[in-house]
Design a protein around this motif. Structure first.
Motif, PDB file in Angstrom:
ATOM      1  N   ARG A 262       0.794  -1.145  -0.062  1.00 19.47           N
ATOM      2  CA  ARG A 262       0.080   0.367  -0.029  1.00 19.47           C
ATOM      3  C   ARG A 262       0.942   1.350   0.198  1.00 19.47           C
ATOM      4  O   ARG A 262       1.847   1.199   0.423  1.00 19.47           O
ATOM      5  CB  ARG A 262      -0.953   0.145   1.172  1.00 19.47           C
ATOM      6  CG  ARG A 262      -2.018  -1.303   1.145  1.00 19.47           C
ATOM      7  CD  ARG A 262      -2.969  -0.846   2.387  1.00 19.47           C
ATOM      8  NE  ARG A 262      -3.732  -2.042   2.664  1.00 19.47           N
ATOM      9  CZ  ARG A 262      -4.820  -2.210   3.354  1.00 19.47           C
ATOM     10  NH1 ARG A 262      -5.335  -0.920   3.747  1.00 19.47           N
ATOM     11  NH2 ARG A 262      -5.590  -3.125   3.244  1.00 19.47           N
ATOM     12  N   GLY A 263       0.082   2.402  -0.385  1.00 19.30           N
ATOM     13  CA  GLY A 263       0.961   3.522  -0.587  1.00 19.30           C
ATOM     14  C   GLY A 263       0.262   4.779  -1.095  1.00 19.30           C
ATOM     15  O   GLY A 263      -0.944   4.843  -0.674  1.00 19.30           O
ATOM     16  N   THR A 264       0.879   5.548  -1.637  1.00 19.95           N
ATOM     17  CA  THR A 264       0.326   6.887  -2.397  1.00 19.95           C
ATOM     18  C   THR A 264      -0.147   6.624  -3.724  1.00 19.95           C
ATOM     19  O   THR A 264      -0.029   5.605  -4.219  1.00 19.95           O
ATOM     20  CB  THR A 264       1.441   7.937  -2.363  1.00 19.95           C
ATOM     21  OG1 THR A 264       2.583   7.520  -3.152  1.00 19.95           O
ATOM     22  CG2 THR A 264       1.979   8.246  -0.609  1.00 19.95           C
ATOM     23  N   ASP A 267       2.818   5.611  -5.606  1.00 15.76           N
ATOM     24  CA  ASP A 267       2.878   3.942  -5.581  1.00 15.76           C
ATOM     25  C   ASP A 267       1.832   3.173  -6.536  1.00 15.76           C
ATOM     26  O   ASP A 267       2.325   2.321  -7.007  1.00 15.76           O
ATOM     27  CB  ASP A 267       2.765   3.683  -4.279  1.00 15.76           C
ATOM     28  CG  ASP A 267       3.916   4.346  -3.148  1.00 15.76           C
ATOM     29  OD1 ASP A 267       5.145   4.296  -3.775  1.00 15.76           O
ATOM     30  OD2 ASP A 267       3.483   4.927  -2.061  1.00 15.76           O
ATOM     31  N   CYS A 326      -5.232   0.288  -2.397  1.00 15.26           N
ATOM     32  CA  CYS A 326      -3.720   0.606  -2.100  1.00 15.26           C
ATOM     33  C   CYS A 326      -3.726   1.987  -1.009  1.00 15.26           C
ATOM     34  O   CYS A 326      -2.824   1.964  -0.290  1.00 15.26           O
ATOM     35  CB  CYS A 326      -3.355   1.115  -3.321  1.00 15.26           C
ATOM     36  SG  CYS A 326      -1.389   1.986  -3.477  1.00 15.26           S
ATOM     37  N   GLY A 327      -4.769   2.935  -0.963  1.00 17.86           N
ATOM     38  CA  GLY A 327      -4.606   3.958  -0.119  1.00 17.86           C
ATOM     39  C   GLY A 327      -5.844   4.707  -0.302  1.00 17.86           C
ATOM     40  O   GLY A 327      -6.407   4.719  -1.315  1.00 17.86           O
TER      41      GLY A 327
END
Length: 349
Positions: A262-264, A267, A326-327
């Motif tokens: 997961r991330g921004t 990402d 992811c986010g």
């Protein structure tokens, strides 16, 4: 092959398998969405059409690819189901009885109704799968005497889906091509007597790609079938909803297979480009405040004769769901080219 090449190939295969899980879940999800939003009868019709289309497109060419075309009809049909499903990672068994009678069995757990999904599948929907494919193999082979007898259905609480192909002494009526014989049971499976693929023509790289394609092709078939059956507006809604739900549920699992997490938004853009690569699509990225990925191809649908722009709703929903997994607050927007076809421009922010 060097150690570095071995490692790169193993990583590619892992991505293919993760992608297969995503599309596998998407196909099962489409069936469940139709069951819950449209009802059992329409879900059964949908499944019938998907499997009949798959059978008409895949069965005869598959017999040739697998080297089964010269076998007796009942044996060829049963061995086809054994080998083609084995390639896709399906747990399956084959039992020869005579040249005119051969069994196929799908023991638990069922691939198509993975996990708790099996609890949401009515028996009528499972029967539609058999009507769509198994009951039509004799017709495809030009042999009106070949039919399929189902002896068990997993969704009815029995310990697997099983039955046998039988070549009768007479031509079958339409309603005789699929019958039920619940008082019978398949013989025990002996792996030593099961057919096997020739290693020289089915090396590991070919098997890994076939494993990926097996799951993806169900979505390739299901999307246009849904559009033709329910119309673009309703089908687009069902495809988008299913894609989004599956994407949200499966991001973590797929990302692990890609060596990501997961991330921004940035990402997620990296993840999405890797996903395009895993499904053999050409994509280019640019960044000017908002990250844009230009998906030049959608290979999965490239040769679908009745492709409709609404088919892309499954991809749109899937990527929106993956972004949510992811986010938080990762926005995904897709703009297709004229006619709703690729290139697709994906904006991520």
């Amino acid at each position: 092959m060097t150690a570095g090449q071995d490692s790169a190939q193993a990583a590619q295969w892992q991505r293919w398998r993760s992608l297969a899980e995503l599309y596998h879940a998407c196909f099962t999800g489409l069936i469940l969405t139709v069951v819950t939003r449209r009802g059992t009868a329409e879900a059964a019709e949908f499944v019938f059409r998907v499997f009949r289309r798959q059978q008409q497109e895949r069965f005869l060419p598959g017999l040739e690819k697998l080297g089964l075309s010269k076998l007796p009809p009942a044996v060829a049909a049963a061995q086809y189901h054994y080998l083609s499903n084995w390639i896709g990672g399906v747990c399956v068994e084959y039992m020869y009885e005579t040249d005119r009678k051969a069994w196929i069995r799908y023991p638990p757990p069922r691939w198509i109704w993975k996990g708790t999904a099996i609890c949401g599948i009515p028996g009528e929907v499972s029967r539609a799968m058999l009507r769509g494919w198994h009951a039509n193999n004799g017709v495809a082979l030009g042999n009106p005497k070949l039919g399929f007898a189902c002896t068990k259905q997993s969704v009815d609480g029995q310990d697997g889906l099983e039955g046998y192909y039988c070549e009768y002494d007479y031509a079958l009526e339409v309603d005789q091509r699929l019958v039920f014989a619940r008082h019978l049971e398949a013989p025990l499976f002996d792996p030593a007597t099961a057919p096997a693929l020739p290693v020289e023509s089915w090396p590991r790289p070919r098997l890994e790609k076939a494993y990926r394609n097996y799951a993806m092709e169900y979505v390739r078939t299901a999307a246009p079938v849904m559009v033709q059956l329910f119309g673009p507006e309703d089908a687009g809604y069902l495809l988008h909803l299913t894609g989004k739900l599956i994407g949200m549920q499966y991001f973590d699992e797929v990302a692990r297979g890609f060596g990501m997490a997961r991330g921004t938004a940035k990402d997620f853009a990296v993840f999405l480009r890797a996903l395009f690569g895993a499904q053999d699509d050409v994509a280019d990225a640019s960044e000017s405040g908002v990250c844009e990925i230009r998906q030049q191809t959608w290979k999965l649908m490239a040769d679908v004769g009745d492709y409709h722009p609404a088919c892309a709703k499954v991809l749109e929903g899937l990527f929106e769901g993956l972004a949510a997994g992811c986010g938080r607050h990762i926005a995904v927007d897709m703009k297709p080219a004229a006619g709703g076809a690729p290139p697709f421009v994906w904006s991520i922010e």
